[in-house]
Motif scaffolding. Structure first.
Motif, short mmCIF file in Angstrom:
data_model
loop_
_atom_site.label_atom_id
_atom_site.label_comp_id
_atom_site.label_asym_id
_atom_site.label_seq_id
_atom_site.Cartn_x
_atom_site.Cartn_y
_atom_site.Cartn_z
N HIS A 6 -96.47 -23.85 6.52
CA HIS A 6 -97.27 -22.62 6.55
C HIS A 6 -98.74 -22.88 6.20
CE1 HIS A 6 -95.49 -23.04 2.51
NE2 HIS A 6 -96.66 -22.64 2.09
N TYR A 14 -86.92 -14.67 4.13
CA TYR A 14 -88.34 -14.90 4.42
C TYR A 14 -88.89 -16.02 3.55
CZ TYR A 14 -93.28 -13.76 5.26
OH TYR A 14 -94.60 -13.82 5.61
N TRP A 52 -90.29 -19.65 4.65
CA TRP A 52 -91.68 -19.95 4.29
C TRP A 52 -91.79 -21.32 3.62
CZ3 TRP A 52 -96.25 -18.35 5.59
CH2 TRP A 52 -97.35 -18.57 4.78
N SER A 73 -96.30 -20.61 11.86
CA SER A 73 -95.21 -20.43 10.90
C SER A 73 -94.82 -18.96 10.77
CB SER A 73 -95.62 -20.98 9.53
OG SER A 73 -95.85 -22.37 9.60
N GLN A 74 -95.83 -18.08 10.69
CA GLN A 74 -95.54 -16.66 10.57
C GLN A 74 -94.82 -16.14 11.82
OE1 GLN A 74 -95.56 -14.55 8.24
NE2 GLN A 74 -96.78 -15.52 6.66
#
Length: 398
Positions: free
Chosen positions: A170, A161, A165, A177-178
């Motif tokens: 982000h 993750y 990220w 992005s999430q």
């Protein structure tokens, strides 16, 4: 004062009570043959809880009892339907497809020149395949307290993750992005066979990702309780999985005790000394996690590693390197020698740690009652610390 501390914890995590009642209901249904059909009783309790809307306390009690019976109903249904059909579902077919893709990636690793113990460690840490681990290698990681890096968990998913990220924009497009991160993360969960500890981490990180878009409080006991409720409603039998128990108790202990450790030093001191802050942060997480899992490890494995803190200073940075270079080697096989060097060095260091005197304490055989009482003592210790913090002049963690 005791009740004030208890209420503050429950107020900050209202779902914790629901999760506990759900768990108790599952345990009851698993070990006790219920003389009555649970579903009609549950339906009556739901109606009663709705009718008690004018009486807040009574309605709260009724909702808790409802979740108790929900747990009993889910487990009862699971026990009666688990043997009815052996046909593959769509999920099973999807898992089979992704496991086949994992086999192809493992072959690609092997063809790149990663072999022997290095291949066994990389296969376990990156793709969740522990079939190549020898007894000697498992024992080395167990004695040194590094077994958790061989079993896919929140550590591995958290690293993935974090890497995604950093790579994605982000700040400019947080929602996009999430979404990409979460989809990629769940594809990885399918790729490694959906072990319970990874599913738990994926659910929590999904909650984290969705809340981060709205700038809400992300990681909390409440989020952990929500994750437990979702997973146990999907499959109540996961409650009795060792990975599920270890994973949840480790995260719960981290959420409770890391803030306590952080308050040992002032915020100003930690801001002025970044290296001390990082080292102390690793100490806090490692010790907190060990507090959470030690009773279960003693119960299931009869062993406690004494150098777990020293080991974590080695294996946690190594985990980042192994996962990162595993992806690089899959794309550029000619760089496999770097990955081999990292893993061989890690194995050599862990072997030296196991050779140190008193590397583990063996011979633990606690029963279930002793394990439960140990956790009661741990929780009471936490409440006691919360109570004496004003006396010590510590800032509140809540």
């Amino acid at each position: 004062m005791y009740f004030d501390m208890r209420n503050r914890l429950l107020e900050s995590a209202p779902l914790l009570r629901l999760a506990v009642c759900l768990i108790i209901g599952i345990i009851i249904a698993n070990y006790v043959l219920l003389p009555i059909p649970v579903l009609p009783v549950l339906a009556v309790l739901v109606v009663i809880s709705l009718l008690l809307f004018k009486y807040e306390n009574l309605q709260s009690i009724a909702i808790l009892v409802c979740f108790l019976f929900v747990g009993m109903f889910l487990m009862q249904r699971h026990l009666t339907t688990s043997h009815e059909s052996n046909s593959l579902s769509r999920l099973d077919n999807s898992k089979a497809y992704f496991l086949n893709q994992r086999s192809m990636l493992l072959d690609r690793l092997s063809d790149s020149g990663v072999d022997g113990d290095a291949y066994a460690v990389v296969a376990a840490m990156a793709l969740g395949d522990k079939s190549s681990l020898t007894h000697e290698l498992r024992d080395t990681y167990s004695l040194s307290g590094a077994s958790h890096v061989l079993a896919l968990s929140g550590l591995h998913l958290g690293i993935i993750y974090g890497l995604l990220w950093l790579l994605l924009p982000h700040r400019r497009w947080p929602a996009v992005s999430q979404t990409i991160i979460l989809v990629t993360m769940w594809l990885y969960v399918l790729l490694v066979g959906m072990p319970v500890s990874v599913v738990r981490s994926a659910v929590m990180l999904t909650v984290y990702g969705l809340l981060s878009i709205g700038h809400r409080n992300k990681m909390s006991v409440n989020a952990l309780a929500f994750t437990a409720i979702i997973m146990l409603m999907w499959n109540p039998e996961w409650l009795f999985d060792i990975g599920f128990q270890l994973s949840f108790m480790a995260v719960l202990a981290i959420l409770l005790f890391v803030p306590v450790f952080e308050e040992v030093f002032s915020a100003k001191f930690l801001q002025e000394h970044r290296w001390i802050r990082r080292i102390w942060g690793l100490v806090a997480v490692s010790v907190s996690a060990q507090i959470g899992v030690a009773p279960l490890i003693a119960y299931y494995f009869g062993r406690l590693s004494t150098y777990f803190l020293l080991t974590n200073f080695v294996v946690l940075p190594a985990a980042y390197l192994v996962l990162g270079f595993s992806l690089i080697v899959l794309l550029f096989p000619s760089l496999a020698y770097i990955l081999l060097y990292i893993v061989d060095t890690l194995n050599a260091i862990l072997l030296r740690i196991t050779a140190m005197p008193g590397s583990s304490i063996d011979g633990f055989h606690p029963n279930v009652l002793q394990v439960v009482l140990t956790y009661v003592i741990i929780f009471c210790t936490y409440l006691l610390i919360e109570r004496i913090k004003p006396v010590l002049g510590w800032r509140s963690s809540r």
